[in-house]
Scaffold this motif. Structure first.
Motif, mmCIF file in Angstrom:
data_model
loop_
_atom_site.group_PDB
_atom_site.id
_atom_site.type_symbol
_atom_site.label_atom_id
_atom_site.label_comp_id
_atom_site.label_asym_id
_atom_site.label_seq_id
_atom_site.Cartn_x
_atom_site.Cartn_y
_atom_site.Cartn_z
ATOM 1 N N ILE A 138 0.810 -1.150 0.098
ATOM 2 C CA ILE A 138 -0.021 -0.104 -0.161
ATOM 3 C C ILE A 138 0.868 1.207 0.098
ATOM 4 O O ILE A 138 0.572 2.206 -0.438
ATOM 5 C CB ILE A 138 -1.007 -0.109 1.272
ATOM 6 N N LYS A 139 2.159 1.246 0.378
ATOM 7 C CA LYS A 139 3.070 2.462 0.330
ATOM 8 C C LYS A 139 4.565 1.853 0.501
ATOM 9 O O LYS A 139 4.667 0.979 0.835
ATOM 10 C CB LYS A 139 2.808 3.065 1.392
ATOM 11 N N CYS A 140 5.366 2.597 -0.356
ATOM 12 C CA CYS A 140 6.697 2.307 -0.244
ATOM 13 C C CYS A 140 7.435 3.585 0.117
ATOM 14 O O CYS A 140 7.090 4.711 -0.261
ATOM 15 C CB CYS A 140 7.173 1.880 -1.820
ATOM 16 N N VAL A 141 8.090 3.503 1.417
ATOM 17 C CA VAL A 141 8.691 4.666 2.001
ATOM 18 C C VAL A 141 10.246 4.503 1.825
ATOM 19 O O VAL A 141 10.944 3.490 2.175
ATOM 20 C CB VAL A 141 8.308 4.498 3.472
ATOM 21 N N SER A 142 10.744 5.681 1.212
ATOM 22 C CA SER A 142 12.037 5.622 0.959
ATOM 23 C C SER A 142 13.223 6.426 1.604
ATOM 24 O O SER A 142 14.065 6.676 1.510
ATOM 25 C CB SER A 142 12.164 6.041 -0.634
ATOM 26 N N SER A 143 12.605 7.435 2.724
ATOM 27 C CA SER A 143 13.438 8.054 3.574
ATOM 28 C C SER A 143 13.037 7.718 4.928
ATOM 29 O O SER A 143 11.937 7.202 5.265
ATOM 30 C CB SER A 143 13.175 9.562 3.309
ATOM 31 N N LEU A 144 14.221 8.070 5.900
ATOM 32 C CA LEU A 144 14.033 7.788 7.058
ATOM 33 C C LEU A 144 13.088 8.388 7.946
ATOM 34 O O LEU A 144 12.240 7.772 8.829
ATOM 35 C CB LEU A 144 15.572 8.114 8.029
ATOM 36 N N HIS A 145 12.675 9.774 7.826
ATOM 37 C CA HIS A 145 11.740 10.493 8.639
ATOM 38 C C HIS A 145 10.192 9.589 8.301
ATOM 39 O O HIS A 145 9.736 9.494 9.221
ATOM 40 C CB HIS A 145 11.803 11.848 8.291
ATOM 41 N N GLN A 146 10.140 9.346 7.039
ATOM 42 C CA GLN A 146 8.729 8.792 6.697
ATOM 43 C C GLN A 146 8.883 7.351 7.654
ATOM 44 O O GLN A 146 7.747 7.014 8.025
ATOM 45 C CB GLN A 146 8.727 8.390 5.249
ATOM 46 N N PHE A 147 9.633 6.715 7.501
ATOM 47 C CA PHE A 147 9.747 5.457 8.383
ATOM 48 C C PHE A 147 9.637 5.666 9.652
ATOM 49 O O PHE A 147 8.788 4.869 10.489
ATOM 50 C CB PHE A 147 11.200 4.542 8.050
ATOM 51 N N GLN A 148 10.230 6.570 10.399
ATOM 52 C CA GLN A 148 10.219 6.787 11.640
ATOM 53 C C GLN A 148 8.708 7.285 11.929
ATOM 54 O O GLN A 148 8.212 6.820 13.289
ATOM 55 C CB GLN A 148 11.147 8.222 12.223
ATOM 56 N N ASN A 149 8.136 7.984 11.185
ATOM 57 C CA ASN A 149 6.531 8.312 11.535
ATOM 58 C C ASN A 149 5.748 7.071 11.511
ATOM 59 O O ASN A 149 4.811 6.811 12.225
ATOM 60 C CB ASN A 149 6.180 9.291 10.375
ATOM 61 N N LEU A 150 6.047 6.152 10.497
ATOM 62 C CA LEU A 150 4.979 5.011 10.467
ATOM 63 C C LEU A 150 5.458 3.978 11.481
ATOM 64 O O LEU A 150 4.383 3.763 12.146
ATOM 65 C CB LEU A 150 5.298 4.283 9.133
ATOM 66 N N TYR A 151 6.550 4.155 11.805
ATOM 67 C CA TYR A 151 6.864 2.994 12.874
ATOM 68 C C TYR A 151 6.143 3.556 14.157
ATOM 69 O O TYR A 151 5.711 2.701 15.203
ATOM 70 C CB TYR A 151 8.199 3.072 13.202
ATOM 71 N N SER A 152 6.238 4.852 14.592
ATOM 72 C CA SER A 152 5.759 5.406 15.751
ATOM 73 C C SER A 152 4.245 5.342 15.602
ATOM 74 O O SER A 152 3.409 5.005 16.625
ATOM 75 C CB SER A 152 6.207 7.153 15.771
ATOM 76 N N ILE A 153 3.619 5.588 14.425
ATOM 77 C CA ILE A 153 1.925 5.435 14.290
ATOM 78 C C ILE A 153 1.573 3.976 14.694
ATOM 79 O O ILE A 153 0.831 3.577 15.273
ATOM 80 C CB ILE A 153 1.429 5.638 13.157
ATOM 81 N N LEU A 154 2.268 2.934 14.048
ATOM 82 C CA LEU A 154 1.938 1.438 14.376
ATOM 83 C C LEU A 154 2.223 1.035 15.594
ATOM 84 O O LEU A 154 1.642 -0.028 16.049
ATOM 85 C CB LEU A 154 2.588 0.680 13.257
ATOM 86 N N SER A 155 3.578 1.320 16.167
ATOM 87 C CA SER A 155 3.921 0.770 17.526
ATOM 88 C C SER A 155 3.664 1.462 18.755
ATOM 89 O O SER A 155 3.732 0.910 19.797
ATOM 90 C CB SER A 155 5.424 0.504 17.333
ATOM 91 N N GLY A 156 3.444 2.856 18.389
ATOM 92 C CA GLY A 156 3.135 3.752 19.616
ATOM 93 C C GLY A 156 4.560 3.945 20.279
ATOM 94 O O GLY A 156 4.480 4.659 21.327
ATOM 95 N N LYS A 157 5.538 3.742 19.655
ATOM 96 C CA LYS A 157 6.904 4.199 20.219
ATOM 97 C C LYS A 157 7.699 4.957 19.339
ATOM 98 O O LYS A 157 7.616 4.898 18.105
ATOM 99 C CB LYS A 157 7.772 2.679 20.396
ATOM 100 N N LYS A 158 8.820 5.549 19.781
ATOM 101 C CA LYS A 158 9.715 6.366 18.931
ATOM 102 C C LYS A 158 10.829 5.420 18.605
ATOM 103 O O LYS A 158 11.277 4.543 19.150
ATOM 104 C CB LYS A 158 10.252 7.514 20.021
ATOM 105 N N LEU A 159 11.105 5.284 17.271
ATOM 106 C CA LEU A 159 12.011 4.574 16.422
ATOM 107 C C LEU A 159 13.637 5.282 16.930
ATOM 108 O O LEU A 159 13.606 6.359 16.293
ATOM 109 C CB LEU A 159 11.910 4.384 15.163
ATOM 110 N N ASN A 160 14.292 4.835 17.494
ATOM 111 C CA ASN A 160 15.712 5.223 17.759
ATOM 112 C C ASN A 160 16.766 4.611 17.154
ATOM 113 O O ASN A 160 16.648 3.524 16.939
ATOM 114 C CB ASN A 160 16.330 5.397 19.386
ATOM 115 N N ILE A 161 17.527 5.429 16.094
ATOM 116 C CA ILE A 161 18.464 4.837 15.362
ATOM 117 C C ILE A 161 19.638 5.660 15.509
ATOM 118 O O ILE A 161 19.873 6.718 15.264
ATOM 119 C CB ILE A 161 18.061 4.643 13.665
ATOM 120 N N ASN A 162 20.844 4.662 15.845
ATOM 121 C CA ASN A 162 22.002 5.286 16.032
ATOM 122 C C ASN A 162 22.750 5.552 14.820
ATOM 123 O O ASN A 162 23.629 4.698 14.296
ATOM 124 C CB ASN A 162 22.842 4.595 17.330
ATOM 125 N N LEU A 163 22.849 6.841 14.430
ATOM 126 C CA LEU A 163 23.392 7.150 13.132
ATOM 127 C C LEU A 163 24.771 7.776 13.534
ATOM 128 O O LEU A 163 25.546 8.161 12.928
ATOM 129 C CB LEU A 163 22.563 8.142 12.373
#
Length: 129
Positions: free
Chosen positions: A104-129
């Motif tokens: 239903i959607k293809c996400v190609s940038s990190l901020h979009q993925f962080q938003n989806l992860y937050s919406i689906l899990s209710g948690k903030k995604l921390n990635i050590n860059l």
């Protein structure tokens, strides 16, 4: 360029100098960013850029392997699956059968993925860059 409506607090982006930073506050035309080298510095929203997915970033995401051997994150009826330099968002209609999922959607940038992860899990995604 990133539309302000796509941004959430703590999203990772590139600042105007190409440094990785996270969103501290969001305004209509500007954002305040923080990074390892500065705190709450203001940037024009047109001067920040999305961080594209790379294999390295995908490897840092906490995906688990399901019963079918696919790395994924499940959130309710939605499944996030790493694809080549992107994340596929699938609607899982029939109990995680990979051949029955609809993209239903293809996400190609990190901020979009962080938003989806937050919406689906209710948690903030921390990635050590």
């Amino acid at each position: 360029m990133i539309d302000a409506i796509e941004l959430m607090k703590y999203n990772n982006v590139y600042d105007s100098s190409g440094r990785i930073a996270y969103i501290f506050t969001i305004g209509c035309e500007s954002v305040r960013l923080s990074s390892n080298t500065y705190k709450a510095e203001s940037f024009n929203i047109n001067d920040i850029a999305p961080i594209p997915f790379t294999e390295d970033i995908l490897d840092k995401c906490d995906f688990s392997t399901n019963d079918f051997g696919y790395k994924c994150f499940c959130g309710g009826r939605y499944v996030l699956v790493p694809m080549r330099n992107a994340i596929g968002v699938f609607l899982d209609e029939i109990e995680s059968l990979p051949n029955k999922m609809e993209l239903i959607k293809c996400v190609s940038s990190l901020h979009q993925f962080q938003n989806l992860y937050s919406i689906l899990s209710g948690k903030k995604l921390n990635i050590n860059l």
